[in-house]
Design a protein around this motif. Structure first.
Motif, PDB file in Angstrom:
ATOM      1  N   ARG A  66       0.849  -1.193   0.000  1.00 29.44           N
ATOM      2  CA  ARG A  66       0.000   0.000   0.000  1.00 29.44           C
ATOM      3  C   ARG A  66       0.884   1.242   0.000  1.00 29.44           C
ATOM      4  O   ARG A  66       1.923   1.268   0.654  1.00 29.44           O
ATOM      5  CB  ARG A  66      -0.896   0.017   1.242  1.00 29.44           C
ATOM      6  N   PRO A  67       0.492   2.293  -0.721  1.00 33.73           N
ATOM      7  CA  PRO A  67       1.306   3.522  -0.743  1.00 33.73           C
ATOM      8  C   PRO A  67       1.230   4.237   0.599  1.00 33.73           C
ATOM      9  O   PRO A  67       0.297   4.027   1.392  1.00 33.73           O
ATOM     10  CB  PRO A  67       0.670   4.344  -1.864  1.00 33.73           C
ATOM     11  N   PHE A  68       2.201   5.119   0.816  1.00 34.45           N
ATOM     12  CA  PHE A  68       2.243   5.902   2.034  1.00 34.45           C
ATOM     13  C   PHE A  68       1.611   7.271   1.794  1.00 34.45           C
ATOM     14  O   PHE A  68       1.773   7.864   0.725  1.00 34.45           O
ATOM     15  CB  PHE A  68       3.683   6.066   2.520  1.00 34.45           C
ATOM     16  N   VAL A  69       0.904   7.766   2.796  1.00 35.87           N
ATOM     17  CA  VAL A  69       0.243   9.061   2.716  1.00 35.87           C
ATOM     18  C   VAL A  69       1.297  10.162   2.792  1.00 35.87           C
ATOM     19  O   VAL A  69       2.255  10.072   3.561  1.00 35.87           O
ATOM     20  CB  VAL A  69      -0.773   9.220   3.855  1.00 35.87           C
ATOM     21  N   LYS A  70       1.132  11.213   1.979  1.00 32.42           N
ATOM     22  CA  LYS A  70       2.017  12.376   2.053  1.00 32.42           C
ATOM     23  C   LYS A  70       1.411  13.369   3.040  1.00 32.42           C
ATOM     24  O   LYS A  70       0.354  13.950   2.798  1.00 32.42           O
ATOM     25  CB  LYS A  70       2.181  13.014   0.680  1.00 32.42           C
ATOM     26  N   LEU A  71       2.070  13.546   4.179  1.00 35.43           N
ATOM     27  CA  LEU A  71       1.550  14.403   5.234  1.00 35.43           C
ATOM     28  C   LEU A  71       1.974  15.851   5.006  1.00 35.43           C
ATOM     29  O   LEU A  71       3.138  16.134   4.744  1.00 35.43           O
ATOM     30  CB  LEU A  71       2.054  13.940   6.597  1.00 35.43           C
ATOM     31  N   THR A  72       1.010  16.759   5.122  1.00 32.14           N
ATOM     32  CA  THR A  72       1.307  18.190   5.004  1.00 32.14           C
ATOM     33  C   THR A  72       0.495  18.951   6.033  1.00 32.14           C
ATOM     34  O   THR A  72      -0.478  18.439   6.596  1.00 32.14           O
ATOM     35  CB  THR A  72       0.969  18.721   3.591  1.00 32.14           C
ATOM     36  N   ARG A  76       0.480  16.783   9.267  1.00 32.90           N
ATOM     37  CA  ARG A  76       1.875  16.442   9.571  1.00 32.90           C
ATOM     38  C   ARG A  76       2.256  16.920  10.968  1.00 32.90           C
ATOM     39  O   ARG A  76       2.929  16.213  11.721  1.00 32.90           O
ATOM     40  CB  ARG A  76       2.803  17.058   8.520  1.00 32.90           C
ATOM     41  N   LYS A  77       1.837  18.131  11.316  1.00 38.05           N
ATOM     42  CA  LYS A  77       2.166  18.661  12.633  1.00 38.05           C
ATOM     43  C   LYS A  77       1.615  17.771  13.741  1.00 38.05           C
ATOM     44  O   LYS A  77       2.300  17.482  14.729  1.00 38.05           O
ATOM     45  CB  LYS A  77       1.623  20.083  12.775  1.00 38.05           C
ATOM     46  N   ALA A  78       0.382  17.301  13.569  1.00 29.28           N
ATOM     47  CA  ALA A  78      -0.231  16.437  14.576  1.00 29.28           C
ATOM     48  C   ALA A  78       0.498  15.110  14.677  1.00 29.28           C
ATOM     49  O   ALA A  78       0.745  14.598  15.792  1.00 29.28           O
ATOM     50  CB  ALA A  78      -1.701  16.216  14.239  1.00 29.28           C
ATOM     51  N   ARG A  79       0.868  14.537  13.536  1.00 31.31           N
ATOM     52  CA  ARG A  79       1.577  13.245  13.550  1.00 31.31           C
ATOM     53  C   ARG A  79       2.986  13.387  14.106  1.00 31.31           C
ATOM     54  O   ARG A  79       3.501  12.475  14.754  1.00 31.31           O
ATOM     55  CB  ARG A  79       1.615  12.668  12.136  1.00 31.31           C
ATOM     56  N   LEU A  80       3.604  14.536  13.869  1.00 30.60           N
ATOM     57  CA  LEU A  80       4.931  14.780  14.422  1.00 30.60           C
ATOM     58  C   LEU A  80       4.862  14.869  15.934  1.00 30.60           C
ATOM     59  O   LEU A  80       5.736  14.351  16.643  1.00 30.60           O
ATOM     60  CB  LEU A  80       5.512  16.057  13.827  1.00 30.60           C
ATOM     61  N   GLN A  81       3.842  15.519  16.454  1.00 34.97           N
ATOM     62  CA  GLN A  81       3.657  15.586  17.901  1.00 34.97           C
ATOM     63  C   GLN A  81       3.422  14.189  18.476  1.00 34.97           C
ATOM     64  O   GLN A  81       3.949  13.845  19.539  1.00 34.97           O
ATOM     65  CB  GLN A  81       2.468  16.496  18.232  1.00 34.97           C
ATOM     66  N   GLN A  82       2.661  13.389  17.767  1.00 33.78           N
ATOM     67  CA  GLN A  82       2.430  12.010  18.202  1.00 33.78           C
ATOM     68  C   GLN A  82       3.743  11.230  18.243  1.00 33.78           C
ATOM     69  O   GLN A  82       4.002  10.466  19.181  1.00 33.78           O
ATOM     70  CB  GLN A  82       1.440  11.327  17.256  1.00 33.78           C
ATOM     71  N   TRP A  83       4.569  11.422  17.232  1.00 32.95           N
ATOM     72  CA  TRP A  83       5.856  10.726  17.160  1.00 32.95           C
ATOM     73  C   TRP A  83       6.746  11.101  18.352  1.00 32.95           C
ATOM     74  O   TRP A  83       7.328  10.224  18.988  1.00 32.95           O
ATOM     75  CB  TRP A  83       6.538  11.082  15.842  1.00 32.95           C
ATOM     76  N   ARG A  84       6.835  12.375  18.633  1.00 34.86           N
ATOM     77  CA  ARG A  84       7.746  12.852  19.677  1.00 34.86           C
ATOM     78  C   ARG A  84       7.265  12.526  21.085  1.00 34.86           C
ATOM     79  O   ARG A  84       8.064  12.167  21.950  1.00 34.86           O
ATOM     80  CB  ARG A  84       7.932  14.363  19.542  1.00 34.86           C
ATOM     81  N   LEU A 115       4.199   5.409  10.374  1.00 36.61           N
ATOM     82  CA  LEU A 115       4.334   6.803  10.784  1.00 36.61           C
ATOM     83  C   LEU A 115       5.716   7.333  10.427  1.00 36.61           C
ATOM     84  O   LEU A 115       5.856   8.461   9.933  1.00 36.61           O
ATOM     85  CB  LEU A 115       4.075   6.936  12.283  1.00 36.61           C
ATOM     86  N   ALA A 116       6.760   6.528  10.655  1.00 32.25           N
ATOM     87  CA  ALA A 116       8.114   6.950  10.299  1.00 32.25           C
ATOM     88  C   ALA A 116       8.219   7.222   8.798  1.00 32.25           C
ATOM     89  O   ALA A 116       8.799   8.224   8.364  1.00 32.25           O
ATOM     90  CB  ALA A 116       9.123   5.888  10.718  1.00 32.25           C
ATOM     91  N   ALA A 117       7.657   6.322   7.994  1.00 30.71           N
ATOM     92  CA  ALA A 117       7.729   6.476   6.539  1.00 30.71           C
ATOM     93  C   ALA A 117       6.942   7.689   6.066  1.00 30.71           C
ATOM     94  O   ALA A 117       7.323   8.353   5.090  1.00 30.71           O
ATOM     95  CB  ALA A 117       7.208   5.212   5.859  1.00 30.71           C
ATOM     96  N   GLU A 118       5.843   8.021   6.725  1.00 26.60           N
ATOM     97  CA  GLU A 118       5.048   9.167   6.316  1.00 26.60           C
ATOM     98  C   GLU A 118       5.685  10.495   6.724  1.00 26.60           C
ATOM     99  O   GLU A 118       5.477  11.517   6.066  1.00 26.60           O
ATOM    100  CB  GLU A 118       3.639   9.055   6.910  1.00 26.60           C
ATOM    101  N   LEU A 119       6.489  10.487   7.784  1.00 28.04           N
ATOM    102  CA  LEU A 119       7.125  11.718   8.247  1.00 28.04           C
ATOM    103  C   LEU A 119       8.401  12.044   7.478  1.00 28.04           C
ATOM    104  O   LEU A 119       8.798  13.201   7.386  1.00 28.04           O
ATOM    105  CB  LEU A 119       7.430  11.627   9.745  1.00 28.04           C
ATOM    106  N   PHE A 120       9.046  11.040   6.910  1.00 30.96           N
ATOM    107  CA  PHE A 120      10.329  11.247   6.237  1.00 30.96           C
ATOM    108  C   PHE A 120      10.293  12.279   5.116  1.00 30.96           C
ATOM    109  O   PHE A 120      11.154  13.170   5.057  1.00 30.96           O
ATOM    110  CB  PHE A 120      10.864   9.910   5.708  1.00 30.96           C
ATOM    111  N   PRO A 121       9.326  12.231   4.169  1.00 32.38           N
ATOM    112  CA  PRO A 121       9.404  13.175   3.037  1.00 32.38           C
ATOM    113  C   PRO A 121       9.378  14.639   3.454  1.00 32.38           C
ATOM    114  O   PRO A 121       9.991  15.482   2.791  1.00 32.38           O
ATOM    115  CB  PRO A 121       8.171  12.808   2.195  1.00 32.38           C
ATOM    116  N   GLY A 122       8.698  14.967   4.528  1.00 33.35           N
ATOM    117  CA  GLY A 122       8.634  16.356   4.968  1.00 33.35           C
ATOM    118  C   GLY A 122       9.906  16.846   5.608  1.00 33.35           C
ATOM    119  O   GLY A 122      10.140  18.061   5.700  1.00 33.35           O
ATOM    120  N   GLU A 123      10.759  15.938   6.045  1.00 33.44           N
ATOM    121  CA  GLU A 123      12.044  16.288   6.666  1.00 33.44           C
ATOM    122  C   GLU A 123      12.990  15.108   6.491  1.00 33.44           C
ATOM    123  O   GLU A 123      13.136  14.281   7.388  1.00 33.44           O
ATOM    124  CB  GLU A 123      11.860  16.609   8.149  1.00 33.44           C
ATOM    125  N   PRO A 124      13.625  14.986   5.328  1.00 34.27           N
ATOM    126  CA  PRO A 124      14.495  13.825   5.076  1.00 34.27           C
ATOM    127  C   PRO A 124      15.621  13.733   6.096  1.00 34.27           C
ATOM    128  O   PRO A 124      16.481  14.611   6.168  1.00 34.27           O
ATOM    129  CB  PRO A 124      15.031  14.089   3.665  1.00 34.27           C
TER     130      PRO A 124
END
Length: 385
Positions: A66-72, A76-84, A115-124
Motif C-alpha cells: 500500500r502507498p504511504f500518505v504524504k503528510l502536510t 503532519r504537525k499532529a503526527r509529528l507531535q504524536q511521534w515525539r 508513521l516513520a515512513a510518512e514523516l520522512f518526506p517532509g524532513e528527510p
C-alpha cells in the motif's frame, strides 16, 4: 541630455535589472519538492526466501504493498507531535511499543513503521528509518515467524510488504537509500530513469554494494544519499528510553569504484555526488560487532544494571537469563552455523554470581543468543558491575 542610443541602453539595462530581480524573487519563492518514494512494484528482491517481503508473503501470499500518505500542514504537525510525545518515549528495543515484550507487537510495529515512513518526506533525515529498520527487523519480522496466525500477525506481514515501497526515495537532486536489502530497483520518479542494484546480505552481514546502471542520460549529475544506521553511527535519539552503551566509534570508509573517498555525512546520510557512468559502484562495510543497549533513566542518563544485545539491526534474546549475570568484559563469539533462518548465533556466558558479582570467580553458564524471532525469550539481562 542623453542621446537616443544612450536612452535605449539605459532602458535595456533597467529591463535586465528588473528581470534579474524577478528571477531572484522567483527562485526564492520556488517550492522545493520533497522526495517521493520509489513504489514497491519497481523493486525486485533477490534472496533465498529469508528477506522481509518473503517472510511476509509466507503469512499471506495475497498481500499487496500500500502507498504511504504524504503528510502536510496540520496533519503532519499532529503526527509529528504524536511521534515525539507518544511513539518514541514508549518504543521498546525491538521497535514495538511498551515494555511487555511478550505482548503481540504486530499492530504496534506496523503503526511505528508507517508513521516513520510518512514523516520522512517532509524532513528527510536518517532518524525516521533508524526506527523503521529496528521495527522491521525485530518486532515485525519476529511476529511473522510466529506460528500463531491471527490479526496481529497479518497486520505485521502487511507492514513488511509495505516497507518495500519506502526502501528508496528520490528528489530532483538524486536518491536516498533508506533500507538495505538484496534487490534491483527501477528508479523512475522525480525525473530519473535508471536502475540501482543493492548487493548485500543485510541484516546478517554488513557489506553493502550499490551499483547504478541503465541511465537514459549520459553521465548524469546525481547525488546518492546512503543512510548510515544509528547502530553504526553510535547512538539513538535522546527521546528513546534506551541507547547504546558508549564505545569507540567505528570508522566507515566509502569506496567509489574501488577507491576510498572522503564523503560528508549529513542528517545520517553519507553523500556521494558525482557524474555517474553505467556500472559505477559504491560499497562500504557497516560494523557488525555486538553492541550493548542500556535503559535510559528519567534524567536522560543510561542506567547500569541491565543490558541487551544488538548486532547490526538485530536484537538478540536467550533463555534462562534469571540464572546469571551478563558481563560486558566477557567475550562473545559467532557460532559456525547460523540459525534456521540464516541469522548469526552468538555464543558466550552468563555468570552465577552467588550473591557477589565478580567476573574472576563466578561460575560460567554457557548460553547462545539468537535474533528475536519465532521463539522470543529474554532480551534484558542483569549486568555485572
Amino acid at each position: 541630455m542623453c542621446t537616443f542610443s544612450q536612452c535605449i541602453r539605459r532602458v535595456a539595462l533597467f529591463v535586465l535589472w528588473i528581470a534579474g530581480f524577478a528571477q531572484l524573487w522567483a527562485d526564492g519563492q520556488r517550492r522545493v519538492e520533497p522526495p517521493c518514494y520509489v513504489p514497491a512494484d519497481s523493486v525486485v528482491l533477490w534472496s533465498d526466501g529469508s528477506d522481509f517481503r518473503c517472510r511476509a508473503l509466507a503469512v499471506d501470499p495475497r498481500l499487496q504493498a500500500r502507498p504511504f500518505v504524504k503528510l502536510t500542514g496540520r496533519a503532519r504537525k499532529a503526527r509529528l507531535q504524536q511521534w515525539r510525545h507518544e511513539v518514541l518515549p514508549a518504543l521498546n528495543v525491538i521497535g514495538g511499543v511498551g515494555e511487555d515484550l511478550d505482548r503481540e507487537q504486530g499492530i504496534a510495529g506496523s503503526n511505528v513503521l508507517r508513521l516513520a515512513a510518512e514523516l520522512f518526506p517532509g524532513e528527510p533525515d536518517a532518524r525516521w528509518f533508524d526506527v523503521a529498520e529496528r521495527t522491521l527487523c525485530n518486532a515485525l519480522s519476529g511476529r511473522c515467524l510466529s506460528g500463531t496466525l491471527d490479526t496481529d500477525q497479518h497486520v505485521a506481514a502487511q507492514a513488511m510488504v509495505d516497507a518495500t515501497g519506502c526502501m528508496l526515495a528520490a528528489d530532483a537532486e538524486g536518491v536516498y537509500v533508506n533500507l538495505f536489502a538484496n534487490s534491483t530497483t527501477h528508479v523512475a520518479v522525480a525525473g530519473w530513469d535508471f536502475y540501482l542494484d543493492q548487493l548485500t546480505a543485510m541484516p546478517c552481514d554488513g557489506r553493502v554494494r550499490l551499483r547504478l546502471t541503465g541511465f537514459r542520460v549520459k553521465k548524469p549529475q546525481l547525488t546518492l544519499r546512503v543512510r548510515i544506521p544509528d547502530w553504526a553511527r553510535g547512538g539513538t535519539s535522546s527521546l528513546l528510553p534506551f541507547d547504546f552503551a558508549p564505545s569507540a566509534p567505528s570508522a566507515i570508509t566509502i569506496y567509489v569504484n574501488g577507491r576510498a573517498e572522503e564523503v560528508p555525512v549529513e542528517k545520517g546520510y553519507a553523500i556521494v555526488c558525482r557524474r555517474w557512468n553505467k556500472g559505477d559502484e559504491v560499497w562500504f562495510d557497516l560494523p557488525m560487532q555486538p553492541r550493548l543497549l542500556r535503559r535510559r533513566g528519567d534524567d536522560g542518563q543510561l542506567r547500569r544494571g541491565q543490558v541487551a544485545l544488538q548486532r547490526g539491526p538485530l536484537v538478540y534474546s536467550t533463555s534462562a537469563v534469571q540464572l546469571g549475570y551478563f558481563s560486558a568484559t566477557a567475550p562473545l563469539t559467532e557460532a559456525e552455523m547460523p540459525n534456521r533462518y540464516g541469522s548469526p548465533i552468538l555464543e558466550g556466558n552468563l555468570y552465577d554470581d552467588h550473591g557477589v558479582p565478580a567476573d574472576a570467580t563466578a561460575p560460567a553458564l554457557p548460553r547462545a543468543w539468537e535474533p528475536w524471532g519465532d521463539r522470543p525469550q529474554e532480551i534484558w539481562m542483569r549486568e555485572i558491575h
